[in-house]
Design a protein around this motif. Structure first.
Motif, short mmCIF file in Angstrom:
data_model
loop_
_atom_site.label_atom_id
_atom_site.label_comp_id
_atom_site.label_asym_id
_atom_site.label_seq_id
_atom_site.Cartn_x
_atom_site.Cartn_y
_atom_site.Cartn_z
N SER A 5 0.70 -1.02 0.00
CA SER A 5 0.03 0.13 -0.02
C SER A 5 1.02 1.11 0.04
O SER A 5 1.83 1.35 0.56
CB SER A 5 -0.84 -0.04 1.30
N GLN A 116 -10.70 2.64 3.66
CA GLN A 116 -10.25 1.29 4.14
C GLN A 116 -10.42 -0.11 3.63
O GLN A 116 -9.64 -1.10 3.19
CB GLN A 116 -10.09 1.14 5.67
N PRO A 137 -2.62 3.68 7.93
CA PRO A 137 -1.45 3.72 9.02
C PRO A 137 -0.14 2.81 8.93
O PRO A 137 0.82 3.21 9.10
CB PRO A 137 -2.02 3.66 10.39
N HIS A 138 -0.73 1.77 8.36
CA HIS A 138 0.40 0.47 8.14
C HIS A 138 0.83 0.45 6.78
O HIS A 138 1.66 -0.44 6.39
CB HIS A 138 -0.02 -0.73 8.55
N GLU A 140 3.18 0.48 3.53
CA GLU A 140 4.47 0.27 3.48
C GLU A 140 5.25 1.51 2.98
O GLU A 140 6.40 1.68 3.28
CB GLU A 140 4.71 -0.88 2.54
N LYS A 142 4.93 5.59 2.51
CA LYS A 142 4.24 6.84 2.82
C LYS A 142 5.14 8.03 2.16
O LYS A 142 6.32 8.23 2.63
CB LYS A 142 4.11 7.05 4.32
N ASP A 196 6.50 8.58 9.80
CA ASP A 196 7.34 8.11 8.99
C ASP A 196 6.97 8.18 7.47
O ASP A 196 7.59 7.00 6.81
CB ASP A 196 6.96 6.47 9.44
#
Ligand code: C5P
Length: 222
Positions: A5, A116, A137-138, A140, A142, A196
Motif C-alpha cells: 500500500s 479502508q 497507517p500501516h 509500507e 508513505k 514515518d
C-alpha cells in the motif's frame, strides 16, 4: 512480488493525483483519489441544498450515496449514484465548499471506512490528506508531497485552462491557501505529515522526477 500500500498525502494541488496515477499505472495497482470522494459528497450536498455545516444532514446524505471510482484510459472517472461527476466536482463551487464538508468527524469516519475497505487487499496507491496518518497507517510506503503556493497555483491554473474552466491565478492562490488552512487546522485528521513519511518538495521537480524518486523507495519494499 508483494502488493503493498502506498499513501500519498500533501496540501492542495501539490501534484498528488498525477503522481499517484502514474505510480498505480507503473505497478498495475488500484488508484484511489480520496479527495474525489469528499468532492462527490460536496457536489451532491450543493445539488440538494444541504448546508455544508450540517453534519447530520451530510452523514445521512452520504449513507444514501454510492460513490464509485472507475479507472479509465483518461484517468479516473467518478460516479455518484450512477451519475458521472468527474468534471463537475473539479469546478469552483465544489472546490470552495469541500473543506467544510471534510471537517465533520462523522463524515470522515464513514469516508475512512469506505477507503479502508477499498484498500484492504493492498496493491493500492491512495492519495489525500490523512492517508498515512489515519486511513492506511500501516502503509509500507508513505510520501508527503509539498510545493510552494505559487507553484501549486501555477499548476492548477494550467490544469483549469486545459480543462476549459475559467481561471484566475491570484484567486487560485488565495483559494489554495485558504483550503490548506482549513485542512490543516481542523480538529479531526488534519493535514499533517505522518512521522514515518518521506517528504518530497516538488516545487522544482517534474512529475517524472517525483515518480522516479518514489519508485526507488517502492522498489526497496516490494
Ligand atoms: O485532493 P483534493 O484537493 O481533491 O481534495 C479536496 C478536499 O477534500 C481537500 O481540500 C480536503 O478538504 C478534503 N480531503 C480530506 N481528506 C482526504 C482527501 C481530501 O479532508 N483524505
Amino acid at each position: 512480488m508483494k502488493r503493498i500500500s502506498i499513501a500519498i498525502d500533501g496540501p492542495a494541488a501539490a501534484g498528488k493525483s498525477t503522481v499517484a496515477k502514474k505510480l498505480a499505472e507503473k505497478l498495475s495497482y488500484l488508484y484511489i483519489d480520496t479527495g474525489a470522494m469528499y468532492r462527490a459528497l460536496t457536489y451532491l450536498a450543493l445539488q440538494n441544498g444541504i448546508d455544508v455545516h450540517d453534519e447530520q444532514a451530510l452523514l445521512k446524505l452520504l449513507r444514501d450515496t454510492y460513490i464509485e471510482l472507475k479507472p479509465s484510459e483518461k484517468g479516473q472517472l467518478v460516479f455518484v449514484n450512477g451519475e458521472d461527476v468527474t468534471n463537475v466536482i473539479r469546478g469552483e463551487a465544489v472546490t470552495n465548499h469541500v473543506s467544510f464538508v471534510a471537517k465533520h468527524p462523522l463524515v470522515r469516519e464513514e469516508m475512512v471506512a469506505r477507503q479502508q475497505a477499498l484498500g484492504a487487499n493492498g496493491g493500492v496507491v491512495m492519495d489525500g490528506r490523512d492517508i498515512g496518518t489515519h486511513v492506511l497507517p500501516h502503509a509500507e510506503v508513505k510520501i508527503f508531497l509539498k510545493a510552494s503556493v505559487e507553484e501549486r497555483a501555477r499548476r492548477r491554473h494550467a490544469e483549469n485552462i486545459a480543462r476549459g474552466f475559467a481561471s484566475d491565478f491570484e484567486t487560485l492562490k488565495e483559494e489554495i491557501a485558504r483550503r490548506d488552512q482549513i485542512d490543516s487546522e481542523r480538529q479531526v485528521a488534519p493535514l499533517t505529515k505522518a512521522e514515518d513519511a518521506v517528504e518530497i518538495d516538488t516545487t522544482s521537480l517534474t512529475i517524472d522526477d517525483v515518480v522516479c524518486e518514489i519508485m526507488k523507495i517502492v522498489n526497496e519494499r516490494i
